[in-house]
Design a protein around this motif. Structure first.
Motif, PDB file in Angstrom:
ATOM      1  N   PHE A 365      -2.284  54.292  28.999  1.00  0.00           N
ATOM      2  CA  PHE A 365      -2.143  53.702  27.436  1.00  0.00           C
ATOM      3  C   PHE A 365      -2.334  52.222  27.423  1.00  0.00           C
ATOM      4  CE2 PHE A 365       0.482  51.544  24.289  1.00  0.00           C
ATOM      5  CZ  PHE A 365      -0.213  51.768  23.095  1.00  0.00           C
ATOM      6  N   LEU A 366      -2.061  51.435  28.323  1.00  0.00           N
ATOM      7  CA  LEU A 366      -2.209  50.053  28.346  1.00  0.00           C
ATOM      8  C   LEU A 366      -3.634  49.589  28.644  1.00  0.00           C
ATOM      9  CD1 LEU A 366       1.177  48.787  30.129  1.00  0.00           C
ATOM     10  CD2 LEU A 366       0.414  48.497  27.762  1.00  0.00           C
ATOM     11  N   GLU A 367      -4.205  50.443  29.539  1.00  0.00           N
ATOM     12  CA  GLU A 367      -5.673  50.261  29.896  1.00  0.00           C
ATOM     13  C   GLU A 367      -6.398  50.421  28.859  1.00  0.00           C
ATOM     14  OE1 GLU A 367      -6.381  52.542  33.240  1.00  0.00           O
ATOM     15  OE2 GLU A 367      -5.152  51.463  34.674  1.00  0.00           O
ATOM     16  N   GLY A 368      -6.182  51.514  28.152  1.00  0.00           N
ATOM     17  CA  GLY A 368      -6.910  51.629  26.820  1.00  0.00           C
ATOM     18  C   GLY A 368      -6.729  50.715  25.660  1.00  0.00           C
ATOM     19  N   ARG A 369      -5.725  50.263  25.866  1.00  0.00           N
ATOM     20  CA  ARG A 369      -5.422  48.961  24.754  1.00  0.00           C
ATOM     21  C   ARG A 369      -6.013  47.929  24.924  1.00  0.00           C
ATOM     22  NH1 ARG A 369      -1.572  44.832  24.457  1.00  0.00           N
ATOM     23  NH2 ARG A 369      -1.106  44.284  22.315  1.00  0.00           N
ATOM     24  N   ASP A 370      -6.061  47.425  26.299  1.00  0.00           N
ATOM     25  CA  ASP A 370      -7.070  46.227  26.652  1.00  0.00           C
ATOM     26  C   ASP A 370      -8.346  46.513  26.150  1.00  0.00           C
ATOM     27  OD1 ASP A 370      -4.807  45.193  27.743  1.00  0.00           O
ATOM     28  OD2 ASP A 370      -5.004  45.864  29.712  1.00  0.00           O
ATOM     29  N   VAL A 371      -8.999  47.557  26.484  1.00  0.00           N
ATOM     30  CA  VAL A 371     -10.407  48.071  26.287  1.00  0.00           C
ATOM     31  C   VAL A 371     -10.522  47.827  24.684  1.00  0.00           C
ATOM     32  CG1 VAL A 371     -12.452  49.610  26.115  1.00  0.00           C
ATOM     33  CG2 VAL A 371     -10.775  49.430  28.093  1.00  0.00           C
ATOM     34  N   ALA A 372      -9.657  48.274  23.954  1.00  0.00           N
ATOM     35  CA  ALA A 372      -9.891  48.274  22.518  1.00  0.00           C
ATOM     36  C   ALA A 372      -9.731  46.797  22.105  1.00  0.00           C
ATOM     37  CB  ALA A 372      -8.548  49.059  21.796  1.00  0.00           C
ATOM     38  N   ASP A 373      -8.950  45.978  22.531  1.00  0.00           N
ATOM     39  CA  ASP A 373      -8.858  44.521  22.270  1.00  0.00           C
ATOM     40  C   ASP A 373      -9.884  43.878  22.435  1.00  0.00           C
ATOM     41  OD1 ASP A 373      -6.084  45.155  21.149  1.00  0.00           O
ATOM     42  OD2 ASP A 373      -4.990  44.475  23.186  1.00  0.00           O
ATOM     43  N   GLU A 374     -10.467  44.116  23.643  1.00  0.00           N
ATOM     44  CA  GLU A 374     -11.750  43.538  24.026  1.00  0.00           C
ATOM     45  C   GLU A 374     -13.101  43.820  23.046  1.00  0.00           C
ATOM     46  OE1 GLU A 374     -12.884  44.480  27.925  1.00  0.00           O
ATOM     47  OE2 GLU A 374     -11.205  43.446  28.761  1.00  0.00           O
ATOM     48  N   GLY A 375     -12.892  45.236  22.498  1.00  0.00           N
ATOM     49  CA  GLY A 375     -13.716  45.847  21.496  1.00  0.00           C
ATOM     50  C   GLY A 375     -13.560  44.930  20.355  1.00  0.00           C
ATOM     51  N   ASN A 376     -12.365  44.828  19.688  1.00  0.00           N
ATOM     52  CA  ASN A 376     -12.106  43.759  18.566  1.00  0.00           C
ATOM     53  C   ASN A 376     -12.732  42.617  18.412  1.00  0.00           C
ATOM     54  OD1 ASN A 376     -11.223  46.250  17.425  1.00  0.00           O
ATOM     55  ND2 ASN A 376      -9.011  45.747  18.285  1.00  0.00           N
ATOM     56  N   GLU A 377     -12.324  41.988  19.759  1.00  0.00           N
ATOM     57  CA  GLU A 377     -12.674  40.564  19.709  1.00  0.00           C
ATOM     58  C   GLU A 377     -14.507  40.400  19.926  1.00  0.00           C
ATOM     59  OE1 GLU A 377     -11.124  39.043  23.315  1.00  0.00           O
ATOM     60  OE2 GLU A 377      -9.252  38.987  22.489  1.00  0.00           O
TER      61      GLU A 377
END
Length: 626
Positions: A365-377
């Motif tokens: 879950f934390l790995e997917g959240r990091d990827v989503a945060d990079e996409g938002n940036e």
């Protein structure tokens, strides 16, 4: 089964029966060695009875024809025979495919007779069955016992393409005119009753297919670009109705209007079915939207956890379990505590629940959240705010979920402190606004494990951040005898800090309002704010000194009492002072001293008056006899 029929109606429509009857009568006439007159009458067809046997028969009779392994069985042959007699056929989606295969086997084409059964069956399939996807699914179900002939004739592929094409052209909310979800999303009670009376959903219709046919339908849907939410919903519905015990709400098989697939009999078949369903799950992550809502995500997470439990029981492959864990990680904010309580089925694991599996899911879950945060940036500032807000809500939900899970597994006697701390530290600091839930789990763990050493207690208690405890939790922790002394002191300190900050903010708000109403100048407002802050810092410093003095006093009293107890034990329990109470024979001076002088010190809260330090009244020291 044996059918007693006439030769002429069958021979007029079926080329195969015509050839069989003619050849059989010719061979029989040659074998008997008839004369010239008999040979002239050999080709003459008489209207006499004929037995058609749909199984192997060793009897050699001119009036008996064997048709072993007939497609569609006795029912299909009976309908074909009625057609030969001129009886009007009432074709249905369930009988169209068997009749088409029976007509092919009997050679009932238009070349032998005009408007024969082959053309009629093809015409009904094209004009009626393929236009209605639900009828196409029923036809697919009837084709399962007709393979490979039905596949060679193209009936299976045509029905599969019809279902996939209709699924791609329909809207996600009302596929084929039926709602996608089950009764939980069907609306009010009256609508659910109407839906149940009308028939099952299309998911239930697909669940009645065999695994091979169902896999072909899913593959065709992917080729036609059907949405991942539809494909995943169909796969989960198929797994729920095919694997016993997977669904908690409906454990029966074959409810509604659709015929459910028979559950696999052996563990190997169930394992193959489960791995097939998992392998066909779409890669796209399904996000909640306006037409799905949160309840859909929660239902899907519950079913995915059920699949994971079943995969552990059936010892599915590592790839299948890893795929399930990653998919669950995407739905983790929608899960419940009961979903995380996965029993441990391995003899190598001592704990009652599979804590390692939950820890892996949290890490994914934390790995997917990091990827989503990079996409938002990368998307820019416009999409940054809603994306980050959704990510923050999901993180807080997972934090509450993990804290509740720790409280549930804390009573396990085999749960090691390191494993407990690793799971508590798996989430970042931003996952918890308050640590009250984590403190509750720590308290339960310390109560269930009284044999921990002081070092282990301090490690377990160290997962709680005293700055994130509410006032109620701080009050409970200050009086908690199970917590180490260092943790209690830290909690008391942060409790006082919270009180000081609350008082300072109140004073600043009051003086700021008075200064704003008196003068509009910024200098006076700034000066008043600085004075209030300086006064608050001074009060905080005094309270810290009071706390430090109290801790030193506690340490000195504990040291003196420990020395007194050691001296009494070394003297063998003989008191020097005659007025002192008698000592037990076993020399348990510790119990007497504890009862008489007391080793427990009630928690005190520092007074909040300015420039005031409240010192605890010293008790008279214990006079030791020389």
């Amino acid at each position: 089964m044996t059918f007693h029929l006439h030769k002429f109606p069958l021979m007029s429509r079926s080329k195969k029966l015509h050839d069989l009857i003619t050849n059989k009568e010719s061979r029989e006439a040659s074998r008997r060695g008839r004369g010239a007159e008999q040979e002239e009458d050999a080709g003459e067809i008489r209207e006499e009875e004929l037995d058609v046997v749909l199984e192997e028969d060793e009897e050699a009779d001119v009036h008996r024809i064997r048709l072993p392994e007939f497609p569609g069985g006795a029912e299909a042959f009976e309908l074909a025979a009625k057609f030969c007699y001129g009886v009007k056929l009432d074709l249905t989606p369930a009988t169209a495919a068997p009749l088409r295969c029976a007509a092919e086997r009997l050679g009932m084409s238009d070349d032998h007779s005009e408007d024969n059964l082959v053309s009629r069956a093809d015409r009904f399939i094209s004009q009626t069955v393929l236009r209605n996807p639900r009828d196409a699914i029923r036809a697919l179900k009837s084709c399962e016992g007709l393979l490979p002939l039905a596949d060679d004739l193209g009936v299976v592929s045509r029905c599969v393409d019809a279902v996939a094409a209709k699924a791609a052209a329909s809207t996600p909310t009302a596929l084929f005119g039926w709602p996608i979800a089950d009764d939980a999303r069907a609306g009010d009670r009256q609508r659910r009753k109407n839906g149940a009376a009308a028939g099952a959903t299309w998911f239930d219709d697909l669940a009645g297919l065999s695994l091979a046919t169902f896999t072909r339908v899913i593959a065709a849907m992917k080729e036609h670009g059907v949405g991942p939410e539809v494909i995943e919903g169909a796969l989960i519905a198929y797994a729920k109705r095919s694997i016993p015990g997977l669904s908690r709400t409906g454990r029966h098989v074959g409810g509604g209007g659709g015929a459910a697939a028979a559950p696999p009999s052996s563990d190997g078949e169930q394992k193959a079915l489960l791995e097939t369903v998992i392998a066909n799950l779409p890669e796209e992550t399904i996000k909640s939207s306006a037409h799905t809502g949160t309840a859909v995500g929660a239902t899907t997470a519950r079913v995915l956890f059920g699949l994971l439990r079943t995969a552990n029981i059936l010892h599915a492959s590592e790839a299948s379990r890893d795929m399930l864990e990653r998919r669950i990680a995407a739905r983790l904010p929608d899960a419940a505590v009961d979903d995380l309580l996965i029993p441990s089925y391995s003899y190598l694991v001592e704990t009652l629940y599979d804590v390692d599996c939950v820890e892996r899911i949290v890490r994914y879950f934390l790995e997917g959240r990091d990827v989503a945060d990079e996409g938002n940036e990368e998307e820019g500032s416009e999409a940054e705010t809603p994306g980050r807000e959704a990510s923050r809500r999901a993180m807080l939900a997972v934090g509450r979920l993990v804290d509740a899970y720790l409280g549930e597994i804390a009573t396990d006697a085999n749960l090691k402190p390191d494993k407990f701390c690793d799971l508590a530290w798996a989430l970042p600091d931003g996952a918890r606004v308050y640590d009250d839930g984590l403190y509750r789990a720590v308290d339960i763990y310390l109560k269930a494990h009284p044999g921990l050493s002081e070092e282990e207690k301090e490690k377990v208690s160290g997962v709680v951040d005293g700055r994130k405890l509410t006032l109620e939790a701080c009050t409970h922790a200050a009086q908690n005898e199970r917590l180490p002394l260092r943790t209690v002191v830290q909690v008391l300190f942060f409790e006082q800090l919270q009180l000081r900050r609350a008082i300072a903010q109140t004073i600043m708000a009051n003086e700021g309002g008075a200064a704003g109403s008196g003068e509009e100048g910024g200098e006076s407002d700034g000066g008043g704010t600085w004075r209030v802050a300086a006064r608050g810092n001074q009060m905080l410093r005094l309270d810290m000194d009071s706390m430090r003095n109290r801790v030193h006093e506690l340490e000195r009293e504990c040291t003196s009492m420990r020395k007194a107890i050691d001296k009494m034990d070394r003297r063998g329990g003989a008191p020097v002072d005659r007025g002192a109470p008698s000592v037990p024979a076993d020399g348990r001076w510790g119990a007497i001293v504890t009862k008489r002088f007391g080793c427990k010190f009630p928690a005190q809260v520092c007074q909040s008056q300015q420039r005031t330090v409240v010192a605890r009244t010293r008790r008279p020291r214990i006079e030791q006899s020389p």
